[in-house]
Scaffold this motif. Sequence first.
Motif, PDB file in Angstrom:
ATOM      1  N   GLU A   1       0.829  -1.202   0.000  1.00  0.00           N
ATOM      2  CA  GLU A   1       0.000   0.000   0.000  1.00  0.00           C
ATOM      3  C   GLU A   1       0.868   1.257   0.000  1.00  0.00           C
ATOM      4  O   GLU A   1       0.538   2.259  -0.628  1.00  0.00           O
ATOM      5  CB  GLU A   1      -0.932  -0.013   1.220  1.00  0.00           C
ATOM      6  N   SER A   2       2.024   1.183   0.676  1.00  0.00           N
ATOM      7  CA  SER A   2       2.914   2.353   0.720  1.00  0.00           C
ATOM      8  C   SER A   2       3.475   2.677  -0.668  1.00  0.00           C
ATOM      9  O   SER A   2       3.695   3.840  -0.996  1.00  0.00           O
ATOM     10  CB  SER A   2       4.062   2.136   1.716  1.00  0.00           C
TER      11      SER A   2
ATOM     12  N   CYS B   1       1.804   2.266  -3.451  1.00  0.00           N
ATOM     13  CA  CYS B   1       0.698   2.925  -4.142  1.00  0.00           C
ATOM     14  C   CYS B   1       0.582   4.373  -3.680  1.00  0.00           C
ATOM     15  O   CYS B   1       0.289   5.268  -4.470  1.00  0.00           O
ATOM     16  CB  CYS B   1      -0.600   2.166  -3.889  1.00  0.00           C
ATOM     17  N   TRP B   2       0.823   4.608  -2.386  1.00  0.00           N
ATOM     18  CA  TRP B   2       0.806   5.981  -1.864  1.00  0.00           C
ATOM     19  C   TRP B   2       1.921   6.803  -2.500  1.00  0.00           C
ATOM     20  O   TRP B   2       1.699   7.935  -2.931  1.00  0.00           O
ATOM     21  CB  TRP B   2       0.943   5.978  -0.341  1.00  0.00           C
TER      22      TRP B   2
ATOM     23  N   ASP C   1      -2.924  12.472   1.747  1.00  0.00           N
ATOM     24  CA  ASP C   1      -3.217  11.836   3.031  1.00  0.00           C
ATOM     25  C   ASP C   1      -3.696  10.411   2.757  1.00  0.00           C
ATOM     26  O   ASP C   1      -4.744  10.219   2.131  1.00  0.00           O
ATOM     27  CB  ASP C   1      -4.285  12.632   3.767  1.00  0.00           C
ATOM     28  N   PRO C   2      -2.948   9.398   3.220  1.00  0.00           N
ATOM     29  CA  PRO C   2      -3.356   8.010   2.924  1.00  0.00           C
ATOM     30  C   PRO C   2      -4.668   7.610   3.590  1.00  0.00           C
ATOM     31  O   PRO C   2      -5.271   6.620   3.199  1.00  0.00           O
ATOM     32  CB  PRO C   2      -2.189   7.162   3.434  1.00  0.00           C
TER      33      PRO C   2
ATOM     34  N   PHE D   1      -7.213   9.408  -1.607  1.00  0.00           N
ATOM     35  CA  PHE D   1      -6.243   8.339  -1.873  1.00  0.00           C
ATOM     36  C   PHE D   1      -6.995   7.054  -2.193  1.00  0.00           C
ATOM     37  O   PHE D   1      -7.694   6.497  -1.354  1.00  0.00           O
ATOM     38  CB  PHE D   1      -5.315   8.137  -0.683  1.00  0.00           C
TER      39      PHE D   1
ATOM     40  N   GLY E   1      -5.697   4.130  -3.025  1.00  0.00           N
ATOM     41  CA  GLY E   1      -5.025   2.909  -2.597  1.00  0.00           C
ATOM     42  C   GLY E   1      -4.624   2.048  -3.785  1.00  0.00           C
ATOM     43  O   GLY E   1      -4.674   2.480  -4.934  1.00  0.00           O
TER      44      GLY E   1
END
Length: 132
Positions: free
Chosen positions: A5-6, A8-9, A21-22, A27, A29
């Motif tokens: 996921e990080s 993709c962020w 802001d995740p 966002f 994802g």
Amino acid sequence: RRRKESSCWLEAVWRSQRLVDPGSDAFEGCVDSSVFQGTFVDSRIPGCAMTIELDSSAGSANITYSEVSGEGSCNGDGSVVAVDTAVVSGGTIVADVPRVGSRGLLQGFWRKVGSAIEWSDGGTWSQVDLVP
């Protein structure tokens, strides 16, 4: 291996050129494996289409190779060439795709921009809408 996921962020930050802001609705994802359902073409094998059909409950997929009408051939006779199996998880796909000249398993990642699979051998399968 599955995309985190990080990652993709970080892609969202890079593409928007601003902090995201995740935890916000802005966002999106990471994608889920449903993005792989569809038909794709690869410039390395003109006239051949790859259709991916998911069995998401099992985390697997079948890849069927077939000729695109009037555009060349996979094997020259208009038939389905073969069916390969793949494993899918999120935006990651792992498959042995010998029809494109690969040997062994390839890992692919979904590319949102352009709706395509980027394979570990440098190939790209672009998603298309084929009219029968």
